[in-house]
Design a protein around this motif. Structure first.
Motif, mmCIF file in Angstrom:
data_model
loop_
_atom_site.group_PDB
_atom_site.id
_atom_site.type_symbol
_atom_site.label_atom_id
_atom_site.label_comp_id
_atom_site.label_asym_id
_atom_site.label_seq_id
_atom_site.Cartn_x
_atom_site.Cartn_y
_atom_site.Cartn_z
ATOM 1 N N LYS A 1 -6.682 0.588 -6.369
ATOM 2 C CA LYS A 1 -6.823 -0.752 -5.979
ATOM 3 C C LYS A 1 -6.047 -1.981 -6.899
ATOM 4 O O LYS A 1 -5.488 -2.627 -6.229
ATOM 5 C CB LYS A 1 -8.369 -1.102 -6.083
ATOM 6 N N VAL B 1 -2.341 -1.448 -6.083
ATOM 7 C CA VAL B 1 -2.026 -2.177 -4.691
ATOM 8 C C VAL B 1 -2.059 -3.783 -5.115
ATOM 9 O O VAL B 1 -0.952 -4.475 -4.432
ATOM 10 C CB VAL B 1 -2.998 -1.746 -3.612
ATOM 11 N N ALA C 1 -5.114 -0.099 0.244
ATOM 12 C CA ALA C 1 -3.812 0.114 0.795
ATOM 13 C C ALA C 1 -3.562 -0.129 2.265
ATOM 14 O O ALA C 1 -2.659 -0.573 2.733
ATOM 15 C CB ALA C 1 -3.235 1.604 0.260
ATOM 16 N N ARG D 1 1.151 -6.045 -4.285
ATOM 17 C CA ARG D 1 1.052 -7.160 -3.398
ATOM 18 C C ARG D 1 1.392 -8.605 -3.655
ATOM 19 O O ARG D 1 1.898 -9.208 -3.191
ATOM 20 C CB ARG D 1 -0.432 -7.122 -2.584
ATOM 21 N N GLY E 1 1.008 -1.139 0.125
ATOM 22 C CA GLY E 1 -0.047 -0.063 0.039
ATOM 23 C C GLY E 1 0.722 1.288 -0.179
ATOM 24 O O GLY E 1 0.552 2.282 -0.639
#
Length: 264
Positions: A218, A221, A197, A225, A70
């Motif tokens: 979104k 992230v 995040a 990730r 994030g």
């Protein structure tokens, strides 16, 4: 070239605009980068470690580990936003930089493309620095679990271009510095809170998930990730494709709106 030309009129002049912004920043590098150097450590300590003691995730993951992707998405977004929203507006309205540049053979499209490329550069610098900080702290906090994390640097070009283009779009229609409060509250704040995040996206209410899917942060992230944890999924390619489409749309829109603002 007219304000209604269909395709961008981009040349080597875009690099010259990028170079001009680079040189201006490097002349004030101490004030420009001091906050960037300190802030990630403060955020990790305050949120990741202090607040993280009171946060339990269903996945069993430590909050500081969850937070790393994030931060890698948020810091570049803020860098691109402040450079190409507030910074571009100052160069447009207060300093008269744009008017001076387009009085030369450099086109409006070169100016805007150069601005967007510079905002992307700032975003990449911030994103790379966050990754370096997370790697330095990794022996203690285990924020980076996969060598795939290095790909977050080149991937960061796309969100850098996107957020820079979105910011230029608003700068092109803003008529006063105070108008940027609307941009921050109506665009940046929702991205900040609902982009996944700080909170697990799947745990949010259904309506937030539906709305959040259309938010570019979104997808940024999600990609970061996956790269940082090593959990690569096919959905990441879908996120990249979505970001690419939205980036092209906002780049073209930014150029058209700024043409209309500058060409009389």
């Amino acid at each position: 070239m007219t304000a209604f030309a269909l395709t961008p009129d981009v040349s080597f002049g875009a690099y010259r605009v990028w170079q001009r912004n680079r040189d201006a920043t490097l002349r004030n590098w101490k004030t420009e980068f001091l906050g960037i150097a300190i802030e990630p450590f403060a955020i990790i300590l305050a949120l990741g470690l202090a607040l993280g003691q009171f946060v339990e995730l269903d996945s069993g993951e430590k909050y500081v580990e969850f937070l790393a992707p994030g931060l890698m998405a948020l810091f570049p977004m803020f860098a691109a936003t402040f450079e190409c929203a507030w910074g571009s507006y100052v160069r447009l309205e207060m300093q008269g930089t744009y008017e001076s540049i387009i009085a030369t053979p450099i086109s409006v499209d070169d100016v805007i493309t150069g601005e967007i490329l510079w905002g992307t550069t700032r975003a990449l610098v911030n994103g790379t620095y966050i990754l370096i900080v997370a790697t330095i702290l990794n022996p203690w906090l285990h924020m980076v679990d996969s060598p795939w994390a290095i790909l977050a640097v080149p991937v960061g070009v796309l969100p850098g271009l996107l957020f820079s283009s979105i910011s230029i779009c608003f700068a092109s229609i803003a008529r006063a510095m105070s108008h940027f409060a609307y941009f921050f509250n109506l665009v940046i704040n929702p991205l900040f809170w609902f982009g996944g995040a700080f909170f697990p996206f799947d745990a949010m209410p259904r309506w937030v998930q539906i709305l959040g899917w259309f938010m570019p942060l979104k997808h940024v992230v999600d990609i970061y990730r996956g790269l940082i944890t090593g959990n690569l999924e096919w959905g990441m390619l879908g996120s990249l494709a979505w970001l690419a489409v939205v980036t092209v749309f906002f780049y073209v829109l930014a150029v058209k709106l700024m043409r209309r603002r500058l060409i009389h």
